[in-house]
Design a protein around this motif. Structure first.
Motif, PDB file in Angstrom:
ATOM      1  N   ILE A  24      73.233  78.244 158.728  1.00 52.96           N
ATOM      2  CA  ILE A  24      72.031  77.469 159.032  1.00 52.96           C
ATOM      3  C   ILE A  24      70.916  77.898 158.090  1.00 52.96           C
ATOM      4  CG2 ILE A  24      70.247  77.029 160.773  1.00 52.96           C
ATOM      5  CD1 ILE A  24      72.442  77.368 162.901  1.00 52.96           C
TER       6      ILE A  24
ATOM      7  N   ALA B 188      67.201  78.250 157.087  1.00 55.73           N
ATOM      8  CA  ALA B 188      65.889  78.355 157.720  1.00 55.73           C
ATOM      9  C   ALA B 188      65.115  79.472 157.039  1.00 55.73           C
ATOM     10  CB  ALA B 188      66.030  78.645 159.213  1.00 55.73           C
TER      11      ALA B 188
ATOM     12  N   VAL C 137      63.402  72.733 155.583  1.00 57.86           N
ATOM     13  CA  VAL C 137      64.178  73.474 156.575  1.00 57.86           C
ATOM     14  C   VAL C 137      63.209  74.046 157.593  1.00 57.86           C
ATOM     15  CG1 VAL C 137      66.055  74.015 154.969  1.00 57.86           C
ATOM     16  CG2 VAL C 137      64.165  75.626 155.261  1.00 57.86           C
TER      17      VAL C 137
ATOM     18  N   GLN D 197      58.962  72.596 161.800  1.00 57.14           N
ATOM     19  CA  GLN D 197      59.401  71.939 160.578  1.00 57.14           C
ATOM     20  C   GLN D 197      58.507  70.729 160.383  1.00 57.14           C
ATOM     21  OE1 GLN D 197      63.612  71.283 160.346  1.00 57.14           O
ATOM     22  NE2 GLN D 197      63.457  69.848 158.665  1.00 57.14           N
TER      23      GLN D 197
ATOM     24  N   ARG E 114      70.825  73.749 165.457  1.00 53.42           N
ATOM     25  CA  ARG E 114      71.750  72.684 165.059  1.00 53.42           C
ATOM     26  C   ARG E 114      71.267  71.332 165.586  1.00 53.42           C
ATOM     27  NH1 ARG E 114      75.603  76.799 166.639  1.00 53.42           N
ATOM     28  NH2 ARG E 114      76.496  77.720 164.781  1.00 53.42           N
TER      29      ARG E 114
ATOM     30  N   ALA F  85      68.070  70.220 163.774  1.00 53.12           N
ATOM     31  CA  ALA F  85      68.357  69.678 162.443  1.00 53.12           C
ATOM     32  C   ALA F  85      68.800  68.223 162.524  1.00 53.12           C
ATOM     33  CB  ALA F  85      69.427  70.521 161.748  1.00 53.12           C
ATOM     34  N   ARG F  86      69.521  67.865 163.576  1.00 51.68           N
ATOM     35  CA  ARG F  86      70.026  66.492 163.735  1.00 51.68           C
ATOM     36  C   ARG F  86      68.981  65.534 164.285  1.00 51.68           C
ATOM     37  NH1 ARG F  86      74.976  68.333 167.070  1.00 51.68           N
ATOM     38  NH2 ARG F  86      75.728  69.907 165.644  1.00 51.68           N
TER      39      ARG F  86
END
Length: 108
Positions: free
Chosen positions: A32, A34, A3, A55, A79, A82-83
């Motif tokens: 979320i 993190a 994460v 990350q 968001r 993350a994608r």
């Protein structure tokens, strides 16, 4: 799966001592995952309060002049981050005003 780690500078001049708690609460409300940490000085002193996002295997970012008002854009960033396989974005416009607060982008 790793994460992102969010790191806030706690020694920036005029640093908002409430911001870490506000960030943590916003992450929780948004669901979320993190890690949130604080450090002394990230050398973004010309644009306090600084926030780093990193990350493993992804581009890292350093943002300046972060306030509670930026939290909706920070959540959007997270968001999209993350994608993204590598942490890069073809279009930064969804990040709102946060895209103008970037100090550095460090390839992963």
């Amino acid at each position: 799966m790793s994460v992102p780690t969010l790191t806030l500078c706690r020694t920036c001049r005029d640093a908002d001592p409430a911001l870490p708690g506000q960030v943590a609460a916003a992450l929780e409300r948004a669901g979320i995952a993190a890690h949130l940490t604080q450090v002394d000085c990230m050398s973004g002193c010309q644009r306090p309060q600084t926030l780093a996002v990193r990350q493993s295997g992804k581009t890292a970012y350093l943002f300046g002049e972060i306030s509670a008002g930026d939290l909706p854009d920070v959540l959007t960033f997270l968001r999209l981050y993350a994608r993204s396989a590598d942490g890069n974005f073809a279009d930064a416009r969804p990040l709102g005003k946060l895209r103008f607060k970037a100090i550095a982008r460090i390839p992963g």
